[in-house]
Design a protein around this motif. Structure first.
Motif, mmCIF file in Angstrom:
data_model
loop_
_atom_site.group_PDB
_atom_site.id
_atom_site.type_symbol
_atom_site.label_atom_id
_atom_site.label_comp_id
_atom_site.label_asym_id
_atom_site.label_seq_id
_atom_site.Cartn_x
_atom_site.Cartn_y
_atom_site.Cartn_z
ATOM 1 N N CYS A 1 0.872 -1.174 0.000
ATOM 2 C CA CYS A 1 0.000 0.000 0.000
ATOM 3 C C CYS A 1 0.908 1.222 0.000
ATOM 4 C CB CYS A 1 -0.904 -0.014 1.213
ATOM 5 S SG CYS A 1 -1.900 1.484 1.419
ATOM 6 N N ALA A 2 1.035 1.851 -1.156
ATOM 7 C CA ALA A 2 1.865 3.042 -1.277
ATOM 8 C C ALA A 2 0.998 4.266 -1.038
ATOM 9 C CB ALA A 2 2.502 3.093 -2.655
ATOM 10 N N VAL A 3 1.430 5.124 -0.125
ATOM 11 C CA VAL A 3 0.623 6.291 0.224
ATOM 12 C C VAL A 3 1.337 7.565 -0.186
ATOM 13 C CG1 VAL A 3 -0.276 4.970 2.180
ATOM 14 C CG2 VAL A 3 1.494 6.691 2.550
ATOM 15 N N SER A 4 0.559 8.592 -0.450
ATOM 16 C CA SER A 4 1.103 9.913 -0.745
ATOM 17 C C SER A 4 0.140 10.953 -0.197
ATOM 18 C CB SER A 4 1.300 10.096 -2.251
ATOM 19 O OG SER A 4 0.081 9.945 -2.945
ATOM 20 N N GLY A 5 0.673 12.126 0.083
ATOM 21 C CA GLY A 5 -0.149 13.200 0.619
ATOM 22 C C GLY A 5 -0.143 13.267 2.138
ATOM 23 N N PHE A 6 0.460 12.280 2.772
ATOM 24 C CA PHE A 6 0.621 12.285 4.221
ATOM 25 C C PHE A 6 1.762 11.350 4.569
ATOM 26 C CE2 PHE A 6 -1.150 8.111 5.185
ATOM 27 C CZ PHE A 6 -1.964 7.864 4.096
ATOM 28 N N THR A 7 2.178 11.405 5.827
ATOM 29 C CA THR A 7 3.260 10.523 6.266
ATOM 30 C C THR A 7 2.715 9.435 7.178
ATOM 31 O OG1 THR A 7 3.754 12.014 8.106
ATOM 32 C CG2 THR A 7 5.012 12.311 6.076
ATOM 33 N N LEU A 8 3.359 8.285 7.132
ATOM 34 C CA LEU A 8 2.868 7.132 7.878
ATOM 35 C C LEU A 8 2.987 7.317 9.385
ATOM 36 C CD1 LEU A 8 4.188 4.202 5.674
ATOM 37 C CD2 LEU A 8 1.838 5.038 5.861
ATOM 38 N N ASP A 9 3.808 8.245 9.836
ATOM 39 C CA ASP A 9 3.906 8.447 11.285
ATOM 40 C C ASP A 9 2.756 9.299 11.818
ATOM 41 O OD1 ASP A 9 6.610 10.936 11.231
ATOM 42 O OD2 ASP A 9 4.655 10.862 10.238
ATOM 43 N N SER A 10 1.850 9.704 10.945
ATOM 44 C CA SER A 10 0.681 10.476 11.372
ATOM 45 C C SER A 10 -0.626 9.710 11.204
ATOM 46 C CB SER A 10 0.581 11.773 10.569
ATOM 47 O OG SER A 10 1.704 12.592 10.805
ATOM 48 N N TYR A 11 -0.604 8.650 10.436
ATOM 49 C CA TYR A 11 -1.823 7.922 10.126
ATOM 50 C C TYR A 11 -1.671 6.428 10.422
ATOM 51 C CZ TYR A 11 -4.222 11.756 7.798
ATOM 52 O OH TYR A 11 -4.880 12.921 7.522
ATOM 53 N N ALA A 12 -2.732 5.870 10.958
ATOM 54 C CA ALA A 12 -2.829 4.418 11.054
ATOM 55 C C ALA A 12 -3.282 3.884 9.700
ATOM 56 C CB ALA A 12 -3.831 4.017 12.134
ATOM 57 N N ILE A 13 -2.751 2.748 9.336
ATOM 58 C CA ILE A 13 -3.150 2.095 8.091
ATOM 59 C C ILE A 13 -3.765 0.740 8.424
ATOM 60 C CG2 ILE A 13 -2.395 1.140 5.883
ATOM 61 C CD1 ILE A 13 -2.147 4.156 5.979
ATOM 62 N N THR A 14 -4.941 0.515 7.907
ATOM 63 C CA THR A 14 -5.626 -0.761 8.095
ATOM 64 C C THR A 14 -5.825 -1.442 6.751
ATOM 65 O OG1 THR A 14 -6.782 0.009 10.063
ATOM 66 C CG2 THR A 14 -7.717 -1.886 8.935
ATOM 67 N N TRP A 15 -5.558 -2.725 6.725
ATOM 68 C CA TRP A 15 -5.894 -3.554 5.569
ATOM 69 C C TRP A 15 -7.276 -4.153 5.834
ATOM 70 C CZ3 TRP A 15 -3.554 -4.010 0.955
ATOM 71 C CH2 TRP A 15 -2.222 -3.581 0.842
ATOM 72 N N PHE A 16 -8.178 -3.946 4.886
ATOM 73 C CA PHE A 16 -9.499 -4.566 4.897
ATOM 74 C C PHE A 16 -9.582 -5.541 3.720
ATOM 75 C CE2 PHE A 16 -11.917 -2.067 7.971
ATOM 76 C CZ PHE A 16 -11.178 -0.899 8.066
ATOM 77 N N ARG A 17 -10.546 -6.419 3.796
ATOM 78 C CA ARG A 17 -10.840 -7.252 2.638
ATOM 79 C C ARG A 17 -12.341 -7.477 2.554
ATOM 80 N NH1 ARG A 17 -8.429 -13.215 4.465
ATOM 81 N NH2 ARG A 17 -10.018 -13.681 6.057
ATOM 82 N N GLN A 18 -12.802 -7.690 1.345
ATOM 83 C CA GLN A 18 -14.218 -7.955 1.125
ATOM 84 C C GLN A 18 -14.363 -9.076 0.123
ATOM 85 O OE1 GLN A 18 -16.667 -4.572 0.021
ATOM 86 N NE2 GLN A 18 -18.450 -5.583 0.907
ATOM 87 N N ALA A 19 -14.932 -10.164 0.586
ATOM 88 C CA ALA A 19 -15.201 -11.303 -0.276
ATOM 89 C C ALA A 19 -16.592 -11.142 -0.889
ATOM 90 C CB ALA A 19 -15.121 -12.595 0.530
ATOM 91 N N PRO A 20 -16.838 -11.776 -2.015
ATOM 92 C CA PRO A 20 -18.155 -11.659 -2.654
ATOM 93 C C PRO A 20 -19.281 -12.051 -1.708
ATOM 94 C CG PRO A 20 -16.608 -12.722 -4.124
ATOM 95 C CD PRO A 20 -15.911 -12.586 -2.807
ATOM 96 N N GLY A 21 -20.272 -11.178 -1.590
ATOM 97 C CA GLY A 21 -21.428 -11.466 -0.752
ATOM 98 C C GLY A 21 -21.200 -11.307 0.732
ATOM 99 N N LYS A 22 -20.028 -10.819 1.115
ATOM 100 C CA LYS A 22 -19.723 -10.669 2.534
ATOM 101 C C LYS A 22 -19.409 -9.221 2.868
ATOM 102 C CE LYS A 22 -18.054 -15.356 3.376
ATOM 103 N NZ LYS A 22 -16.971 -16.180 3.994
ATOM 104 N N GLU A 23 -19.493 -8.899 4.156
ATOM 105 C CA GLU A 23 -19.150 -7.560 4.603
ATOM 106 C C GLU A 23 -17.637 -7.375 4.599
ATOM 107 O OE1 GLU A 23 -22.936 -6.683 7.584
ATOM 108 O OE2 GLU A 23 -20.901 -6.774 8.376
ATOM 109 N N ARG A 24 -17.242 -6.129 4.507
ATOM 110 C CA ARG A 24 -15.827 -5.819 4.544
ATOM 111 C C ARG A 24 -15.283 -6.121 5.942
ATOM 112 N NH1 ARG A 24 -14.530 -0.677 1.226
ATOM 113 N NH2 ARG A 24 -15.918 0.282 2.747
ATOM 114 N N GLU A 25 -14.115 -6.720 5.989
ATOM 115 C CA GLU A 25 -13.508 -7.184 7.241
ATOM 116 C C GLU A 25 -12.138 -6.546 7.419
ATOM 117 O OE1 GLU A 25 -11.970 -11.493 9.025
ATOM 118 O OE2 GLU A 25 -12.015 -11.148 6.867
ATOM 119 N N ALA A 26 -11.858 -6.049 8.630
ATOM 120 C CA ALA A 26 -10.518 -5.551 8.928
ATOM 121 C C ALA A 26 -9.590 -6.737 9.133
ATOM 122 C CB ALA A 26 -10.540 -4.674 10.171
ATOM 123 N N VAL A 27 -8.484 -6.740 8.415
ATOM 124 C CA VAL A 27 -7.534 -7.841 8.479
ATOM 125 C C VAL A 27 -6.393 -7.522 9.433
ATOM 126 C CG1 VAL A 27 -5.928 -9.246 7.130
ATOM 127 C CG2 VAL A 27 -8.106 -8.522 6.121
#
Length: 122
Positions: free
Chosen positions: A21-47
Motif C-alpha cells: 500500500c503506497a501512500v502519498s499526501g501524508f506521512t505514515l507516522d501520522s496515520y494508522a493504516i488498516t488492511w481490509f478485505r471484502q469477499a463476494p457477498g460478505k461484509e468488509r472485514e478488517a484484516v
C-alpha cells in the motif's frame, strides 16, 4: 491523499502473498493504516492495522498467525504478508488511512485505496 494497493493476483492454496500500500499526501507516522478485505457477498472485514506510532498492531482472528503487517516510512509504504493462503482468503483487499489510531469500523475511514483482487485457487 492517495493510497495505491498492489501485489494481488492468483495464488495457489498454501502459498504466500505480499501486498503493498503506497501512500502519498501524508506521512505514515501520522496515520494508522488498516488492511481490509471484502469477499463476494460478505461484509468488509478488517484484516490488520498498524497505528501511526507503530506501537499498536492488530490482526483479525481469521488471519492471526498467518498475517504480518509492516511498513517502510522512507518509502511511504505499508505491507501485508499472508502465509498459508486458503480459498477463503479470496477477496478484494483494500488499505485505508485514519489519523493516529487503529479502528476496525470501516465507516470511520475517509481515505481508501482502489483495492487489489486476491484469488486463492489451484
Amino acid at each position: 491523499v492517495q493510497l495505491v494497493e498492489s501485489g494481488g493476483g492468483l495464488v495457489q492454496p498454501g502459498g504466500p502473498l505480499r501486498l503493498s500500500c503506497a501512500v502519498s499526501g501524508f506521512t505514515l507516522d501520522s496515520y494508522a493504516i488498516t488492511w481490509f478485505r471484502q469477499a463476494p457477498g460478505k461484509e468488509r472485514e478488517a484484516v490488520s492495522c498498524i497505528s501511526a506510532s507503530g506501537e499498536t498492531i492488530n490482526y483479525a482472528r481469521s488471519t492471526k498467525g498467518r498475517a504480518t503487517i509492516s511498513r517502510d516510512n522512507a518509502k511511504n509504504t505499508v505491507y501485508l504478508q499472508v502465509s498459508s493462503l486458503k480459498p477463503e482468503d479470496t477477496a478484494v483487499y483494500y488499505c485505508a488511512a485514519e489519523p493516529v489510531r487503529c479502528y476496525s469500523d470501516d465507516t470511520l475511514y475517509v481515505y481508501w485505496g482502489q483495492g487489489t483482487q486476491v484469488t486463492v485457487s489451484s
